[in-house]
Design an enzyme around this catalytic site. Structure first.
Site, PDB file in Angstrom:
ATOM      1  N   GLU A   1      -0.567  -0.099   6.650  1.00 17.93           N
ATOM      2  CA  GLU A   1      -1.687   0.066   6.528  1.00 17.93           C
ATOM      3  C   GLU A   1      -2.640  -1.180   7.458  1.00 17.93           C
ATOM      4  O   GLU A   1      -4.377  -0.728   7.110  1.00 17.93           O
ATOM      5  CB  GLU A   1      -2.287  -1.131   5.390  1.00 17.93           C
ATOM      6  CG  GLU A   1      -1.077  -2.407   5.416  1.00 17.93           C
ATOM      7  CD  GLU A   1      -0.678  -3.528   4.585  1.00 17.93           C
ATOM      8  OE1 GLU A   1      -1.354  -3.470   3.336  1.00 17.93           O
ATOM      9  OE2 GLU A   1      -0.027  -4.852   4.686  1.00 17.93           O
TER      10      GLU A   1
ATOM     11  N   ARG B   1       2.109  20.735   1.928  1.00 15.97           N
ATOM     12  CA  ARG B   1       0.280  20.491   2.705  1.00 15.97           C
ATOM     13  C   ARG B   1       0.868  18.952   3.468  1.00 15.97           C
ATOM     14  O   ARG B   1       1.916  18.629   3.085  1.00 15.97           O
ATOM     15  CB  ARG B   1       0.355  20.461   1.699  1.00 15.97           C
ATOM     16  CG  ARG B   1       1.077  19.088   0.235  1.00 15.97           C
ATOM     17  CD  ARG B   1      -0.337  18.767  -0.632  1.00 15.97           C
ATOM     18  NE  ARG B   1      -0.839  19.783  -1.368  1.00 15.97           N
ATOM     19  CZ  ARG B   1      -1.220  19.467  -3.330  1.00 15.97           C
ATOM     20  NH1 ARG B   1      -0.501  18.599  -3.598  1.00 15.97           N
ATOM     21  NH2 ARG B   1      -1.714  20.175  -3.849  1.00 15.97           N
TER      22      ARG B   1
ATOM     23  N   ILE C   1       8.251  -9.879   3.294  1.00 10.68           N
ATOM     24  CA  ILE C   1       9.086  -8.734   3.648  1.00 10.68           C
ATOM     25  C   ILE C   1       8.393  -7.841   4.392  1.00 10.68           C
ATOM     26  O   ILE C   1       9.358  -7.314   4.952  1.00 10.68           O
ATOM     27  CB  ILE C   1       8.135  -7.976   2.032  1.00 10.68           C
ATOM     28  CG1 ILE C   1       7.131  -7.394   2.315  1.00 10.68           C
ATOM     29  CG2 ILE C   1       8.863  -8.128   0.539  1.00 10.68           C
ATOM     30  CD1 ILE C   1       6.239  -6.093   1.076  1.00 10.68           C
ATOM     31  N   ASP C   2       8.281  -8.512   5.122  1.00  9.35           N
ATOM     32  CA  ASP C   2       7.241  -7.736   6.665  1.00  9.35           C
ATOM     33  C   ASP C   2       8.382  -7.270   7.716  1.00  9.35           C
ATOM     34  O   ASP C   2       8.042  -6.606   8.942  1.00  9.35           O
ATOM     35  CB  ASP C   2       5.683  -8.279   6.806  1.00  9.35           C
ATOM     36  CG  ASP C   2       4.747  -7.855   6.248  1.00  9.35           C
ATOM     37  OD1 ASP C   2       4.760  -7.138   5.211  1.00  9.35           O
ATOM     38  OD2 ASP C   2       3.768  -8.886   5.988  1.00  9.35           O
TER      39      ASP C   2
ATOM     40  N   ARG D   1       0.100  -5.437   7.581  1.00 11.46           N
ATOM     41  CA  ARG D   1      -0.836  -5.474   8.134  1.00 11.46           C
ATOM     42  C   ARG D   1      -1.056  -5.910   9.693  1.00 11.46           C
ATOM     43  O   ARG D   1      -1.291  -5.005  10.767  1.00 11.46           O
ATOM     44  CB  ARG D   1      -1.765  -6.321   7.556  1.00 11.46           C
ATOM     45  CG  ARG D   1      -2.438  -5.901   6.315  1.00 11.46           C
ATOM     46  CD  ARG D   1      -2.421  -7.486   5.649  1.00 11.46           C
ATOM     47  NE  ARG D   1      -2.988  -7.250   4.173  1.00 11.46           N
ATOM     48  CZ  ARG D   1      -3.954  -6.949   3.747  1.00 11.46           C
ATOM     49  NH1 ARG D   1      -4.806  -7.817   4.015  1.00 11.46           N
ATOM     50  NH2 ARG D   1      -4.054  -6.625   2.214  1.00 11.46           N
TER      51      ARG D   1
END
Lengths: 342, 342, 342, 342
Positions: free
Chosen positions: B222, B163, B127-128, B172
């Protein structure tokens, strides 16, 4: 420089994303000013325009349709159309036009640019994906996604009643939406304008599916035609179908399947839901990149060109070349999908 | 011929579509028989397999995950792994393996094929989207779609409370999901592992967005890291983030933004929802085509190869080449997205 | 005790959730055994049944349609229907029937239970929400959600071309889907079977919407009828509409609007997509609770009753009472929606 | 009469639908004028307001969040708060206030109305569904739908790796979202604040699910607490969880399950995506009806009342009564859901 922007032809998810990208980058990186012409070519023809700054394009990325409106007005078929457009651009001090549209709208841009020296950059747009020179057009992925979700839903109703469901999707001249959504939706037959279909073959696929204890889904492009079209026309039914959108070839086919196989068949015509609403992530990505590259072309004075997708790169091609022929479904792609028929 | 199929590594929408396409075409066109090995390389290592015929693959096209199970077992790190796999294939009379996986799983296939003569064909999966030699991998479009829809939702809550919302997405080592979903979702900053980010620059973008009376969305992969990473590590906070999935760099950044700008900031970590569930139409299309072309390669005895997408074509490349380096985000694509920061 | 379960009438999202709940609770809490009769009343009529244990109902909660199949077979119109059903139940040693269906299917259950002593418990099912005695039926929320999403999409295409979009939704005898989806979708007119519509009034709403510079959406139930219905019938067009699903009152209305207002109008007929696919969370909740309470009624021997929703409580009512009259749209609810017309 | 409108507390899908309904009906039927106070009670406290006519509310029905902004400002905790609000209403010539909010915001309205004679009508709002006196609040159905879709997706990733997935959903004091989404998503355990959970019991459910060859999903409300909470607190970990949203009880539970069962477990915290974005059709319907009935109450001078849903009817109840106690999950509903645990 002041740049004019217009959107022509049928609406398509992603148009607003293109407009936003053009205005954001043009304003921030190149110091351009923008005006939006309303309703496609009608805008410059009649001088109907609105100011278009960054505040006007905030929040429009996820919105379907076009904030500029659209039309099918063709200035080349309008008395002194070219002269009026030139006068309009001069009056509004517009030095370049970004033209976002399909075959017809871009065809005008090509001639204005090549024959009359009006500085145009094109952005291809069609949910049908049938424009040459680009791997995909924005709007197509959204349409395929909507059609696929509908087919997913129709499987369960077909199974519950063990009936045939015929799904008619958009595509008058090219079967791209039918092909992609049919394959993604697990259709048992996909019928496209590029090849006349044989009703008996469709019935054979239908029967094969029932033998496996499943109910068949047939996806058909609105422009698909049976092989025995003459016979159809003779009894008059397809004639009236020709201009009545909602009782088209899908419904005709469902009746044929019923009478030839004795199985119940139902039709769903997806219609305009395929072209409305928020664009998919892919289409926002593609439309945004088209906008960014189009304003680069304007900045570089590279007129008469259209942006296009090749693999993951955005390239430029002559508008005239891109609109010269329809991109129809590649037979080898159709054969891939045919592995799942029946 | 009997063909074995396995799926390794993290699950990914589209795996079942690949399996279905392999079995349908292999059975119908080439007369192959199939067995499925369970849980990636653990299957052939332990001889754990299930029969895999057309009935077994009916209805799995729209289903996420993998009917064969998956694992991260690496036979090259297992005592006599290669020998046990060979014995297994011999015992089950398997003449070829189709290996569906990411960098690690395919890396094993490359070595088994090139060094030990085990006849493997690879199908890239992540999926990356960080595998070289293919324009896209299936699963990526689904993940980007889910992340984009989440960002769409978060805009309205951010606006209502004025906000900052920090959205942490998967990635990653490569920022593809962040880049695509951030651009499609109208993010005001996108932070990726490929370039260390400057918190002050992020705060400047945040402030700029507030000045325009809108609330900012920051999308962060991430694996993204701040420029001043050493300082961060010194106070110990990032250290603990390193192995606690749910309080990662996104939450750290939100706190930094709060303390530096005085504005409220919240974090959402999308997590596993990005990789589960029904694949998008695009991913079903790509996965199905990968499956069809992989079984063609098996039929032709073209082993050691992996199928890949180039433009709209499926091509074959050596597995070893495809897994030799990570495909990271092209800086020019990142610059395109940066037009919308702030 | 052995309990039989059947699903009759049109399929509806949530049927599988009911079946699962009945089998789970009946097996675990009461030690019942279950068989599923296939295709509604055809099952017990012909003794066509399948075993139905917990393994058979795993994973079916989110799936649309019914694993038991459905039909419109009416045993009361079949030679010795009641006798054959009794014989079937005796042969399969079935001590109670759970009948999941709409007006017709439940009407049979009421008579079998009240007049012939066949122990039946009813579960109301109709996407049309037109069954008395229950606040809502499952399937309705899913249908309304699908229709609303379609209307959302159609707004953008209507705006881009400043044309009228007529959306025809399900509802032959009651306008619930039209009312709810029209209100939720921001329709500018909602036309329902419960009150004949005045085309000139619709055109006035359309004109009013255009004056506000927006494009109108008209939502019409398939069973809605114009006030001047006689005139329509006289020219023959509605006659043929009567049995041709896809060129119904929606298309007729679009043509009338075009000819009376001079504005372009298009029609979309949502059709079967409204009844297929995964149920909404609300429908899964309601269907599951109906199933749990139905098996409680069986356990208590409370036959001739149907479960129903009242507020947030599930109650029991006589089946006969519940099916005695159609629940049509409350005029005060229609007046609420009318605040937004035009 | 001029009417003020404000929205307070956390944002919630449907707020804009309420505002639109109030303004449409109030303007058209009663001739009211409207102003919107910005950011909840901060608006009237500081006199911060915007004009609010029909053009301002066009197109906002499907949009999440609130066009008026929100805050948690409490005038009863502000120096001379009541006096300043009175002065503000007098200055803006506002004769009535419609207050849309949750427990806190409505609590202020109750006291202002009952004790200080400020003419308020309340509209209940909370995605948590924990307000007494109404069957449901808008926003809840949207949140449940989003959570259910996430759970659907997580099933496939759980199955592929045969691991436990813990899904943490909103609900600090009441477990409604967990209960409804857990039941609709087919969760194997649902843990809510209303009853302390026993980790060993959860592990038993997890083990039972694995024995059936499926992977378990555990849905936990953010406010759920283990029975052995003291032990947890002693090692300090739950203490920090108390104010760190993203490493809450869900992650704690996943680690406990891993250590007690030896199975891999992962956590997903859905977070703010549950409260953003377009409202579901049900929530648009409910919010719109609340708005229509609230302005009726204003018109009738029926102050100190709140609109509420009872079955399919909208009724009025004293605000004070409605906010006097939290509506927690009914134990019998929890027992219904427990039929599916394990």
């Amino acid at each position: 420089m002041r740049v004019g922007v217009l959107t022509g032809g049928g609406d398509c998810p992603g148009l607003n994303a293109v407009i936003r990208a053009i205005v954001r980058k043009g304003t921030q990186s190149y110091g351009h000013e923008f005006i939006g012409y309303r309703d496609g070519w009608r805008g410059p023809l009649e001088g109907d325009h609105v100011p278009l700054g960054i505040p006007a394009v905030r929040g429009i990325l996820p919105r379907g349709g076009t904030i500029l409106g659209s039309s099918r007005t063709n200035p080349l078929k309008t008395a002194d159309g070219v002269g009026r457009i030139r006068a309009s651009l001069a009056e509004q001090e517009v030095g370049a036009l970004v033209v976002i549209g399909g075959e017809d709208t871009l065809g005008v841009a090509a001639r204005l640019s090549d024959e009359y020296g009006v500085p145009c950059v094109g952005v291809p747009k069609t949910i049908d994906n049938d424009l040459s020179a680009t791997d995909y057009t924005f709007g197509f992925d959204t349409a395929v996604g909507i059609a696929t979700e509908a087919i997913d839903r129709l499987h369960t109703t077909a199974e519950s009643h063990m009936r045939v469901l015929v799904v008619e999707v958009m595509g008058r001249h090219a079967g791209w939406i039918a092909l992609h959504s049919g394959l993604a939706g697990g259709a048992n037959a996909i019928l496209i304008p590029e090849r006349r279909f044989d009703v008996d073959q469709v019935c054979a696929w239908v029967a094969s599916r029932f033998r496996a204890s499943y109910a068949p889904i047939v996806v058909i492009a609105e422009g698909a035609m049976p092989k025995d079209g003459d016979l159809v026309l003779k009894d008059g039914s397809l004639d009236s179908f020709g201009h009545v959108r909602l009782s088209g070839v899908g419904e005709w086919l469902a009746k044929e399947i019923e009478s030839r196989t004795g199985k119940e068949a139902r039709t769903t015509v997806l219609g305009h839901v395929q072209r409305g609403g928020t664009p998919s992530a892919f289409d926002r990505w593609l439309a945004t990149r088209f906008g960014l590259h189009a304003i680069d072309a304007v900045h570089e004075g590279d007129f008469g060109k259209m942006v296009a997708l090749r693999g993951t790169a955005i390239v430029r091609v002559p508008i005239a070349e891109a609109t010269s022929r329809l991109k129809t479904v590649d037979p080898t792609l159709y054969e891939e999908a045919a592995n799942f028929f029946g």
